[in-house]
Design a protein around this motif. Structure first.
Motif, PDB file in Angstrom:
ATOM      1  N   PHE A 179       4.373   5.784  -5.311  1.00  0.00           N
ATOM      2  CA  PHE A 179       4.575   5.796  -6.757  1.00  0.00           C
ATOM      3  C   PHE A 179       3.458   6.547  -7.478  1.00  0.00           C
ATOM      4  O   PHE A 179       3.707   7.239  -8.452  1.00  0.00           O
ATOM      5  CB  PHE A 179       4.765   4.369  -7.304  1.00  0.00           C
ATOM      6  N   LYS A 180       2.239   6.418  -6.980  1.00  0.00           N
ATOM      7  CA  LYS A 180       1.127   7.132  -7.615  1.00  0.00           C
ATOM      8  C   LYS A 180       1.323   8.646  -7.431  1.00  0.00           C
ATOM      9  O   LYS A 180       1.208   9.427  -8.374  1.00  0.00           O
ATOM     10  CB  LYS A 180      -0.182   6.682  -6.982  1.00  0.00           C
ATOM     11  N   ASN A 181       1.657   9.039  -6.200  1.00  0.00           N
ATOM     12  CA  ASN A 181       1.677  10.472  -5.903  1.00  0.00           C
ATOM     13  C   ASN A 181       2.970  11.184  -6.264  1.00  0.00           C
ATOM     14  O   ASN A 181       2.961  12.380  -6.520  1.00  0.00           O
ATOM     15  CB  ASN A 181       1.363  10.692  -4.419  1.00  0.00           C
ATOM     16  N   ASP A 226       0.839  -1.216   0.000  1.00  0.00           N
ATOM     17  CA  ASP A 226       0.000   0.000   0.000  1.00  0.00           C
ATOM     18  C   ASP A 226       0.865   1.254   0.000  1.00  0.00           C
ATOM     19  O   ASP A 226       0.600   2.213  -0.715  1.00  0.00           O
ATOM     20  CB  ASP A 226      -0.864   0.053   1.275  1.00  0.00           C
ATOM     21  N   ASN A 229       2.471   1.794  -3.353  1.00  0.00           N
ATOM     22  CA  ASN A 229       1.452   2.226  -4.313  1.00  0.00           C
ATOM     23  C   ASN A 229       1.161   3.707  -4.135  1.00  0.00           C
ATOM     24  O   ASN A 229       1.044   4.451  -5.102  1.00  0.00           O
ATOM     25  CB  ASN A 229       0.173   1.390  -4.144  1.00  0.00           C
ATOM     26  N   TYR A 230       1.090   4.125  -2.881  1.00  0.00           N
ATOM     27  CA  TYR A 230       0.813   5.547  -2.594  1.00  0.00           C
ATOM     28  C   TYR A 230       1.965   6.431  -3.091  1.00  0.00           C
ATOM     29  O   TYR A 230       1.754   7.428  -3.787  1.00  0.00           O
ATOM     30  CB  TYR A 230       0.610   5.726  -1.078  1.00  0.00           C
ATOM     31  N   ALA A 243      -0.923  -3.708  -7.409  1.00  0.00           N
ATOM     32  CA  ALA A 243      -1.416  -3.600  -6.033  1.00  0.00           C
ATOM     33  C   ALA A 243      -0.664  -4.584  -5.141  1.00  0.00           C
ATOM     34  O   ALA A 243      -0.362  -4.280  -3.987  1.00  0.00           O
ATOM     35  CB  ALA A 243      -2.904  -3.885  -6.012  1.00  0.00           C
ATOM     36  N   GLY A 275       3.859   9.270 -10.319  1.00  0.00           N
ATOM     37  CA  GLY A 275       2.748   9.279 -11.269  1.00  0.00           C
ATOM     38  C   GLY A 275       2.626   7.956 -11.997  1.00  0.00           C
ATOM     39  O   GLY A 275       2.210   7.902 -13.147  1.00  0.00           O
ATOM     40  N   VAL A 276       3.001   6.868 -11.327  1.00  0.00           N
ATOM     41  CA  VAL A 276       2.985   5.557 -11.963  1.00  0.00           C
ATOM     42  C   VAL A 276       2.141   4.612 -11.119  1.00  0.00           C
ATOM     43  O   VAL A 276       2.228   4.610  -9.899  1.00  0.00           O
ATOM     44  CB  VAL A 276       4.443   5.010 -12.050  1.00  0.00           C
ATOM     45  N   LYS A 277       1.325   3.827 -11.811  1.00  0.00           N
ATOM     46  CA  LYS A 277       0.520   2.833 -11.092  1.00  0.00           C
ATOM     47  C   LYS A 277       1.328   1.540 -11.082  1.00  0.00           C
ATOM     48  O   LYS A 277       1.642   0.985 -12.134  1.00  0.00           O
ATOM     49  CB  LYS A 277      -0.819   2.656 -11.840  1.00  0.00           C
ATOM     50  N   ILE A 278       1.682   1.097  -9.899  1.00  0.00           N
ATOM     51  CA  ILE A 278       2.406  -0.181  -9.802  1.00  0.00           C
ATOM     52  C   ILE A 278       1.406  -1.256  -9.373  1.00  0.00           C
ATOM     53  O   ILE A 278       0.323  -0.918  -8.901  1.00  0.00           O
ATOM     54  CB  ILE A 278       3.604  -0.076  -8.823  1.00  0.00           C
TER      55      ILE A 278
END
Ligand code: ASP
Length: 595
Positions: A265-267, A259, A262-263, A275, A270-273
């Protein structure tokens, strides 16, 4: 009274065409300076960006004169009017490229000595010069971006935890030695001459004690110190995100970390890894990739060659196998524009040798036949070799034989990594996470002749091994997990022992008899007498994380003030000698080493 200067009301990265007509004051450094007679173009830079300032011939004499005095990296204040650039003069490469500031007044805030290297080209200086003048090196765009990235990563980590019920708790940096398998940095005590604090190799024991104290969930961005020889991804001091949780099982820790990343890398990236991350057992990782830090951005698996190698007439293979060793191989694929020349095969061999291989045997596949290298020893076995390996025309089968399975595996892992890079099999923009689980709990220390903890001594053995810890330590698997990203070990953790008797058994196996263990870790054992909860944790390395996200090869590139490869800081010249008075106060005498 405070010395006054023209203080900025805008930054160098802020102005756009909508600001046309405004009178602004910018503060910053002279990044570029071009003169065309009475016309001066000055690029002013600060942390936020760069703005073009123009001094035209209608500027007053004083401003003209000051403009002619400006040199690179002078720190200046400019007052002027924002002006839209004509369409054909817009600079698309600059965020402020739509405008320029027509200067009315320039103030030199401070001058700059001759630069040892150019600020706009961070590759212009060798590393030691960059580190000696780190204050200038940190002004380069690359370093500015990376320090900002690091700030954003750490900020995102904190944001993530502040949304949970974790407490952020500081632990001391003057501690009783906390063993992580490296050498301690020692700090002499003035008040108790002859006694020493250690700098923490990690907050391991303190975070476990926080669990005994009932804090339940803890995190800290912690400084750790290990007196080791520095390498590309290691420094004497480094930063880790230290985490510990009570009443958890392995998967609770793994899910939290998934988690968290994921947070981040997303923020930040800007990449969705994914889950959830792929899980490999230690044995699978060693078998398929030759290492417990596999780079999963590309395939290229390692395999066992013993079936066909044992039937060959190549002594190095048959002898190694009959002595209980292993022979393994990897198929280097035919690749457009890449030749497997002798020179290249020698380079691959050198990579393998660093990890203990005695040589790298090879055979090419040519028109459905094996050729070159050791192929002559495989007469009559061609079909078996080709079908077992699946090698096709243009491929090369690369083999390593070694009596030590780990050295054999690690050598081929180095070959695999080199092939991955040289054959461009790696997508540099991808992030391949994986968990490595089920590690051996112990490793045999050949030099010292005893078993030691593969990770650290506080990790829980898996239950099925509890009866055979002493009789067969080499077979014991631990409740340990590592997180690997793009071939780097990013985090290590485990479910901990919380039973005092089990903890003592582990100490004994690792050559810490009860009295020594009590002396070194008595405080943990004491705490374990008072209702310790089951607990576990992990510690991702912040420097490595930033290095990988910033696509760098060395953690020095994401640390503001790192030490160099000789473990020195060329900027402030530490470590350095101290005054006799300081030594006397500490009751220390320096014994010069004889050469
Ligand atoms: N203290 C360990 C380390 O620094 C991490 C952990 O087990 O949480 O590697």
């Amino acid at each position: 009274m405070e010395e006054s200067f023209m203080q900025r009301n805008a930054t160098c990265g802020q102005l756009r065409k909508e600001d046309e007509g405004k009178t602004v004051i910018l503060n910053g450094w002279v990044h570029k300076n071009r003169n065309h007679g009475a016309l001066h173009f000055i690029n002013l830079r600060d942390r936020y960006g760069e703005t073009q300032v123009v001094v035209e011939d209608d500027a007053d004499k004083e401003t003209q004169e000051t403009a002619s005095k400006l040199k690179m990296e002078y720190c200046v204040a400019v007052k002027g009017i924002v002006r839209k650039r004509p369409d054909n003069m817009i600079n698309e490469d600059m965020e402020t490229g739509e405008i320029e500031v027509k200067a009315e007044k320039i103030e030199i805030l401070s001058e700059c000595a001759t630069l040892p290297f150019m600020i706009d080209d961070e590759n212009s200086a060798r590393e030691d010069l960059r580190l000696k003048y780190r204050f200038l090196d940190l002004r380069t765009t690359g370093m500015q971006k990376r320090i900002r990235l690091r700030h954003e990563i750490v900020k995102a980590i904190r944001e993530f935890f502040y949304k949970t019920d974790f407490y952020e708790i500081e632990t001391p940096t003057l501690v009783k030695s906390t063993p992580e398998g490296a050498r301690d940095f020692l700090v002499p005590s003035r008040i108790y001459p002859g006694k020493f604090f250690a700098l923490p190799q990690s907050p391991q024991l303190y975070k476990q004690i926080l669990m005994v104290s009932g804090f339940d969930k803890y995190f800290q961005i912690a400084r750790c110190y290990r007196d080791e020889d520095p390498r590309g991804d290691r420094q004497l001091e480094f930063t880790q995100l230290d985490i510990e949780m009570s009443f958890v099982k392995r998967d609770d820790v793994l899910l939290l970390i998934e988690d968290l990343f994921n947070y981040v890398f997303k923020n930040v990236v800007g990449v969705k890894i994914p889950a959830h991350f792929k899980r490999l057992t230690y044995q699978e990782a060693m078998d398929k990739y030759g290492t417990d830090k596999p780079d999963l951005r590309f395939d290229l698996l390692i395999n066992d060659a013993s079936q066909f190698a044992s039937k060959s007439s190549f002594n190095a293979f048959t002898e190694t196998l009959s002595a209980g060793g292993t022979v393994r191989y990897i198929v280097a694929p035919k690749t457009e524009g890449h030749e497997y020349t002798r020179k290249y095969l020698a380079e691959l061999e050198s990579a393998a040798k660093i990890y203990g291989a005695k040589g790298l045997a090879w055979m090419k596949v040519d028109e459905g036949k094996l050729s070159g290298g050791v192929s002559k020893y495989f007469a009559g076995l061609e079909e078996e070799v080709l079908s077992a390996t699946g090698a096709k025309d243009g491929d090369v089968i690369l083999l390593v034989a070694h009596e030590n399975a780990k050295k054999c595996a690690n050598s081929l892992a180095a070959v695999r990594n080199k092939l991955g890079a040289d054959l461009h099999l790696i997508d540099e923009n991808s992030f391949a996470f994986c968990w490595i689980i089920d590690f051996p709990l112990f490793e045999y220390n050949e030099d010292e002749g005893h078993w030691e903890a593969a990770h650290h001594m506080f990790s829980m053995p898996q239950v099925e091994y509890l009866d055979t810890l002493e009789s067969d330590p080499g077979a014991v698997k631990g409740d340990l997990y590592d997180l690997v990203l793009n071939g780097y070990e990013l985090a290590s953790g485990s479910i901990r022992i919380h039973d005092i008797e089990l903890q003592k058994r582990i100490f004994r196996i690792c050559n810490f008899p009860d009295d020594v263990a009590q002396e070194r870790f008595g405080f943990l054992l004491d705490a374990f007498k008072f209702g310790p909860p089951p607990h576990g944790g992990i510690a991702p390395g912040i420097d490595r994380l930033c290095m990988i996200i910033a696509k760098q090869q060395s953690i020095k590139e994401v640390i503001a003030f790192p030490k160099n490869t000789a473990a020195l800081c060329p900027m402030d010249d530490c470590p350095s000698e101290v005054d006799q008075k300081q030594l006397d106060e500490l009751g220390l005498a320096v014994v010069k080493k004889k050469d």
